[in-house]
Design an enzyme around this catalytic site. Structure first.
Site, mmCIF file in Angstrom:
data_model
loop_
_atom_site.group_PDB
_atom_site.id
_atom_site.type_symbol
_atom_site.label_atom_id
_atom_site.label_comp_id
_atom_site.label_asym_id
_atom_site.label_seq_id
_atom_site.Cartn_x
_atom_site.Cartn_y
_atom_site.Cartn_z
ATOM 1 N N ARG A 281 6.984 27.889 3.429
ATOM 2 C CA ARG A 281 5.787 27.198 3.927
ATOM 3 C C ARG A 281 4.502 27.775 3.343
ATOM 4 O O ARG A 281 3.454 27.171 3.429
ATOM 5 C CB ARG A 281 5.765 27.225 5.464
ATOM 6 C CG ARG A 281 6.734 26.220 6.064
ATOM 7 C CD ARG A 281 6.821 26.345 7.561
ATOM 8 N NE ARG A 281 7.536 27.546 7.969
ATOM 9 C CZ ARG A 281 7.694 27.923 9.226
ATOM 10 N NH1 ARG A 281 7.181 27.211 10.194
ATOM 11 N NH2 ARG A 281 8.386 29.022 9.516
ATOM 12 N N LYS B 168 -0.489 14.228 13.246
ATOM 13 C CA LYS B 168 -0.668 15.506 13.947
ATOM 14 C C LYS B 168 -1.872 16.252 13.391
ATOM 15 O O LYS B 168 -2.067 16.313 12.189
ATOM 16 C CB LYS B 168 0.608 16.328 13.740
ATOM 17 C CG LYS B 168 0.573 17.729 14.257
ATOM 18 C CD LYS B 168 1.806 18.513 13.816
ATOM 19 C CE LYS B 168 1.721 18.965 12.361
ATOM 20 N NZ LYS B 168 2.793 19.921 12.000
ATOM 21 N N ARG C 32 -3.540 20.094 13.496
ATOM 22 C CA ARG C 32 -3.300 21.470 13.933
ATOM 23 C C ARG C 32 -4.607 22.238 13.794
ATOM 24 O O ARG C 32 -5.116 22.422 12.697
ATOM 25 C CB ARG C 32 -2.211 22.105 13.071
ATOM 26 C CG ARG C 32 -1.614 23.363 13.659
ATOM 27 C CD ARG C 32 -0.775 24.089 12.622
ATOM 28 N NE ARG C 32 0.505 23.450 12.338
ATOM 29 C CZ ARG C 32 1.638 23.737 12.961
ATOM 30 N NH1 ARG C 32 1.654 24.618 13.914
ATOM 31 N NH2 ARG C 32 2.746 23.139 12.608
#
Ligand code: R5P
Length: 311
Positions: free
Chosen positions: A93, A191, A193
């Protein structure tokens, strides 16, 4: 061909060995009192095509170091070709700079594996396909989608399904799964964040009312992304929400979070060895990757096509 296993996921390594009807290479991976890792291979590997199976899951740094030392031991023992088999590639990631003066750790880890002496890499559902290019050696990226699609079709008969990506970045993955389950329609959870570890569901693109939603993602870590998405989908009128994820990182209280969530079921693979808590959760089920990885290993060893596994 020889198979060697690190300690991160021995059950999967044994299952791959059973699929290939090969024993695991006799080797010991031990710790000195100061926690340094020591590897000793107890059989001849000179001239062999060796596959080292190791997920760089938690404890990520220890498991990575173990992998590097196994590769070094094999290289110095004159193995002909060394393939690093990474059912889960930790650090994936960190594949871009999220801000100034930050590292691209996925590239650093790829460099370390290559420099240790790996000739090839075999990975599963890399967080981003372009991570293949971080390795300057041949890298095969296997997809969990066929395994998941077979399970979904067997369990549901393929009726009334809508595939949902829990974020905009996962749409390609969601589309690939949809193709395998009768071209099920797609929706996206938009989404946002605000800070690492905290996720917030903002919006659903698509009408999920009355559908049995299949959420698909590569990783479940804290569970925030998935559990928030499941709650939002149920609130928007979904009939049910089941999630399919390749890598069950499940850190912190993620298992508890999933167990108490709006999800009907979470299905992961065994790319990371499931903890006892994961196995005990009534909502979590694990699909085996050994046939897929074992078959890919066989084809690499035979110099035959790996991509045709996904036709
Ligand atoms: C993000 O890009 C990944 O695909 C996953 O959605 C994310 O890593 C999941 O993390 P968590 O479970 O902590 O929300």
């Amino acid at each position: 061909m020889k198979l060697m296993a690190g300690n991160s996921n021995l059950p999967l390594a044994r299952d791959i060995a059973a699929y290939l009807e090969l024993p695991l290479t006799d080797a010991s991976v031990r710790r000195f009192a100061d926690q340094e890792i020591f590897v000793e291979i107890h059989e001849n590997v000179r001239g062999e095509d060796v596959f080292v199976i190791q997920s760089t899951s938690a404890p990520a740094n220890d498991n990575l170091m173990e992998l590097l030392i196994c590769i070094d031991a094999l290289r110095r023992a004159s193995a002909k070709r060394i393939t690093a088999v990474l059912p889960y590639f930790g650090y994936a990631r960190q594949d871009r700079k999220p801000g100034p003066r930050t590292p691209i750790s996925a590239k650093l880890v790829a460099n370390l594996i290559t420099q240790a002496g790996a000739d090839r890499v075999l990975a599963v559902d890399l967080h981003a396909g372009q991570i293949q290019g971080f390795f300057d050696i041949p890298t095969d990226n296997l997809y969990g989608a066929p395994v998941m699609a077979a399970d979904i079709l067997e369990r549901t008969g393929g009726q009334n399904l809508m595939v949902v990506s829990p974020d905009v970045g996962g749409v390609v993955r969601a589309r690939a799964l949809s193709k395998r389950i009768n071209d099920a329609p797609l929706s996206i959870v938009d989404k946002r964040r605000d800070k690492p570890g905290v996720s917030e569901v903002m919006n659903i693109i698509g009408d999920v009312k009355g559908w049995d939603c299949i959420l698909i993602d590569d990783i479940i870590d804290s569970g925030g992304t998935l559990c928030n998405a499941a709650a939002a989908l149920m609130e928007a009128g979904a009939n049910s929400v089941t999630a399919y994820l390749t890598h069950g990182v499940l850190s912190g209280n993620a298992v508890e979070r999933v167990t108490n969530s709006a999800l009907k079921e979470l299905v992961i693979t065994d790319s990371i060895q499931p903890t006892e808590a994961t196995q005990a959760s009534p909502k979590i089920r694990t699909l085996p990757l050994a046939p897929l990885i074992g078959e890919a290993i066989r084809r690499i060893a035979d110099e035959s096509s790996v991509s045709s596994l996904f036709d």
